[in-house]
Design a protein around this motif. Structure first.
Motif, mmCIF file in Angstrom:
data_model
loop_
_atom_site.group_PDB
_atom_site.id
_atom_site.type_symbol
_atom_site.label_atom_id
_atom_site.label_comp_id
_atom_site.label_asym_id
_atom_site.label_seq_id
_atom_site.Cartn_x
_atom_site.Cartn_y
_atom_site.Cartn_z
ATOM 1 N N VAL A 43 0.845 -1.198 0.000
ATOM 2 C CA VAL A 43 0.000 0.000 0.000
ATOM 3 C C VAL A 43 0.880 1.248 0.000
ATOM 4 O O VAL A 43 0.646 2.198 -0.757
ATOM 5 N N ASP A 44 1.930 1.267 0.836
ATOM 6 C CA ASP A 44 2.848 2.403 0.852
ATOM 7 C C ASP A 44 3.501 2.604 -0.511
ATOM 8 O O ASP A 44 3.642 3.725 -0.990
ATOM 9 N N ARG A 45 3.882 1.502 -1.134
ATOM 10 C CA ARG A 45 4.545 1.582 -2.435
ATOM 11 C C ARG A 45 3.605 2.150 -3.490
ATOM 12 O O ARG A 45 3.994 2.991 -4.308
ATOM 13 N N PHE A 46 2.346 1.697 -3.471
ATOM 14 C CA PHE A 46 1.390 2.181 -4.464
ATOM 15 C C PHE A 46 1.078 3.658 -4.260
ATOM 16 O O PHE A 46 0.978 4.421 -5.214
ATOM 17 N N PHE A 47 0.920 4.081 -3.000
ATOM 18 C CA PHE A 47 0.635 5.491 -2.742
ATOM 19 C C PHE A 47 1.799 6.369 -3.158
ATOM 20 O O PHE A 47 1.601 7.478 -3.671
ATOM 21 N N ALA A 48 3.013 5.901 -2.929
ATOM 22 C CA ALA A 48 4.182 6.683 -3.324
ATOM 23 C C ALA A 48 4.259 6.837 -4.838
ATOM 24 O O ALA A 48 4.700 7.864 -5.353
ATOM 25 N N ARG A 49 3.797 5.811 -5.553
ATOM 26 C CA ARG A 49 3.915 5.828 -7.012
ATOM 27 C C ARG A 49 2.748 6.521 -7.699
ATOM 28 O O ARG A 49 2.925 7.280 -8.646
ATOM 29 N N SER A 50 1.517 6.243 -7.230
ATOM 30 C CA SER A 50 0.358 6.741 -7.969
ATOM 31 C C SER A 50 -0.676 7.456 -7.114
ATOM 32 O O SER A 50 -1.577 8.094 -7.647
ATOM 33 N N GLY A 51 -0.588 7.348 -5.811
ATOM 34 C CA GLY A 51 -1.525 8.041 -4.942
ATOM 35 C C GLY A 51 -2.838 7.321 -4.719
ATOM 36 O O GLY A 51 -3.736 7.863 -4.079
ATOM 37 N N TYR A 52 -2.971 6.130 -5.267
ATOM 38 C CA TYR A 52 -4.203 5.372 -5.049
ATOM 39 C C TYR A 52 -3.892 3.885 -5.110
ATOM 40 O O TYR A 52 -2.813 3.479 -5.549
ATOM 41 N N VAL A 53 -4.851 3.087 -4.668
ATOM 42 C CA VAL A 53 -4.729 1.637 -4.708
ATOM 43 C C VAL A 53 -5.828 1.104 -5.611
ATOM 44 O O VAL A 53 -6.997 1.480 -5.452
ATOM 45 N N PRO A 54 -5.520 0.237 -6.568
ATOM 46 C CA PRO A 54 -6.563 -0.264 -7.474
ATOM 47 C C PRO A 54 -7.573 -1.132 -6.750
ATOM 48 O O PRO A 54 -7.246 -1.838 -5.799
ATOM 49 N N GLY A 55 -8.830 -1.038 -7.216
ATOM 50 C CA GLY A 55 -9.881 -1.881 -6.646
ATOM 51 C C GLY A 55 -10.651 -1.257 -5.513
ATOM 52 O O GLY A 55 -11.571 -1.884 -4.968
ATOM 53 N N LEU A 56 -10.312 -0.003 -5.144
ATOM 54 C CA LEU A 56 -11.013 0.683 -4.049
ATOM 55 C C LEU A 56 -11.609 1.990 -4.556
ATOM 56 O O LEU A 56 -11.043 2.662 -5.413
ATOM 57 N N GLY A 57 -12.748 2.361 -3.979
ATOM 58 C CA GLY A 57 -13.349 3.658 -4.269
ATOM 59 C C GLY A 57 -14.158 3.658 -5.554
ATOM 60 O O GLY A 57 -13.939 2.845 -6.459
ATOM 61 N N HIS A 58 -15.112 4.594 -5.622
ATOM 62 C CA HIS A 58 -15.954 4.719 -6.812
ATOM 63 C C HIS A 58 -16.375 6.166 -6.964
ATOM 64 O O HIS A 58 -16.749 6.818 -5.981
ATOM 65 N N ARG A 59 -16.345 6.658 -8.176
ATOM 66 C CA ARG A 59 -16.660 8.081 -8.394
ATOM 67 C C ARG A 59 -18.144 8.383 -8.268
ATOM 68 O O ARG A 59 -18.534 9.542 -8.116
ATOM 69 N N PHE A 60 -19.009 7.369 -8.327
ATOM 70 C CA PHE A 60 -20.446 7.579 -8.178
ATOM 71 C C PHE A 60 -20.984 7.076 -6.842
ATOM 72 O O PHE A 60 -21.890 7.668 -6.279
ATOM 73 N N HIS A 61 -20.486 5.967 -6.372
ATOM 74 C CA HIS A 61 -21.072 5.310 -5.211
ATOM 75 C C HIS A 61 -20.204 5.475 -3.969
ATOM 76 O O HIS A 61 -19.032 5.086 -3.985
ATOM 77 N N PRO A 62 -20.757 6.039 -2.886
ATOM 78 C CA PRO A 62 -20.001 6.055 -1.627
ATOM 79 C C PRO A 62 -19.592 4.636 -1.223
ATOM 80 O O PRO A 62 -18.495 4.411 -0.730
ATOM 81 N N PRO A 86 -14.127 2.113 0.308
ATOM 82 C CA PRO A 86 -14.527 0.707 0.203
ATOM 83 C C PRO A 86 -14.099 0.055 -1.108
ATOM 84 O O PRO A 86 -13.820 0.715 -2.117
ATOM 85 N N LEU A 87 -14.094 -1.249 -1.091
ATOM 86 C CA LEU A 87 -13.844 -2.051 -2.276
ATOM 87 C C LEU A 87 -14.902 -1.733 -3.327
ATOM 88 O O LEU A 87 -16.071 -1.507 -3.006
ATOM 89 N N ASN A 88 -14.492 -1.692 -4.589
ATOM 90 C CA ASN A 88 -15.438 -1.469 -5.683
ATOM 91 C C ASN A 88 -15.623 -2.755 -6.488
ATOM 92 O O ASN A 88 -15.091 -3.803 -6.147
ATOM 93 N N ILE A 89 -16.378 -2.663 -7.583
ATOM 94 C CA ILE A 89 -16.669 -3.846 -8.390
ATOM 95 C C ILE A 89 -15.394 -4.461 -8.951
ATOM 96 O O ILE A 89 -15.274 -5.695 -9.036
ATOM 97 N N ASP A 90 -14.429 -3.641 -9.328
ATOM 98 C CA ASP A 90 -13.181 -4.177 -9.874
ATOM 99 C C ASP A 90 -12.423 -4.971 -8.811
ATOM 100 O O ASP A 90 -11.902 -6.057 -9.084
#
Length: 280
Positions: free
Chosen positions: A143-162, A207-211
């Protein structure tokens, strides 16, 4: 010269597209060794997908879980670029196959690739655990490595759904499958640990998203990350087909991305005239 290059004629031609997937001759079709007539009516579509990709038939429980993941991601509305593209293509009078192909062709790393990225991320954590790291340490490091590189973690969050309404149900079914011994539940553990690590880091739950949820299922079922994108294409093709067909039933022609009364913002050079155009 190798033995392969010395071969000529029919033998060379037959080896040109060698495959372990299908055997076919006049009056005979075998998929992974199974006569097609034995499969028809006995094997579900998710099980056929598994057989074609993996070479063996799944258990009914495995096929059911695969079908669950495929069914969960069939559509997300016309605001999704690929669905909008399918509908616009349909208004241009192309065939339904062209409308579907136009939509599928925009599925790449940004739109459609998050499931593959999520499974690669979860799989990297699983590999670290196999090498002796604890779940918590493996998750925290990555998680630290991903945040340092891109600022997010794949598979979490959604732009429409809380909270993506599909993800909790999928995780619930994974847990049920783990209790029944269909899967191990390991990727579900990893995904939930990633959620918790990101929440500690950001101070809020993402939260985890569909992906991420479908990546958990595909990981639990043993699919490699690159196939996750292909499985998403299979899934979302259902929605693409439905929208392309629906739009083809309407009279609209050449329908663009905005209503006619709404025009785009122009930010270019102000109006200018050719000298000869301004002369009387």
């Amino acid at each position: 010269m190798t033995e392969r290059t010395r071969k000529e004629g029919r033998e060379r031609g037959e080896e040109w597209w060698s495959t372990e997937i299908i055997e076919m001759r006049p009056g005979m079709i075998r998929l992974r060794g199974y006569p097609i007539e034995d499969l028809i009516g006995r094997v579900s579509f998710p099980a056929m997908i598994w057989l074609m990709l993996r070479g063996e038939l799944p258990t009914e429980a495995q096929a059911s879980l695969l079908g669950t993941a495929l069914g969960a991601a069939v559509d997300h509305g016309p605001q999704a670029p690929l669905i909008a593209i399918a509908r616009m293509a349909a208004t241009c009078g192309v065939g339904i196959n062209s409308a579907m192909a136009s939509a599928i062709n925009v599925l790449g790393d940004v739109h459609g690739g998050a499931g593959e990225q999520a499974l690669g991320f979860f799989g990297d954590i699983a590999a670290a655990m196999d090498a002796g790291q604890s779940l918590e340490d493996a998750v925290a490091d990555r998680v630290d490595r991903f945040f340092a590189r891109s600022g997010y973690v794949p598979g979490l969050g959604h732009r429409f759904h809380p909270v993506d309404p599909r993800a909790p149900r999928l995780l619930e079914l994974v847990r049920e499958a783990a209790r029944q011994g269909t899967v191990s539940g390991r990727f579900a553990d990893i995904a939930e640990a990633v959620e918790a690590a990101v929440e500690r880091r950001k101070g809020k739950r993402i939260p985890l998203n569909i992906d991420g949820a479908t990546a958990v299922i595909y990981g639990e079922l043993g699919f490699p990350p690159p196939l996750t994108r292909g499985l998403f294409v299979l899934s979302r093709s259902v929605g693409i087909l439905a929208h392309a067909w629906e739009q083809s039933q309407y009279p609209d022609r050449n329908k663009g991305p905005l209503p006619r009364e709404w025009l785009w913002a122009y930010e270019g050079t102000p109006e200018r005239r050719l000298p000869e155009a301004s002369e009387p």
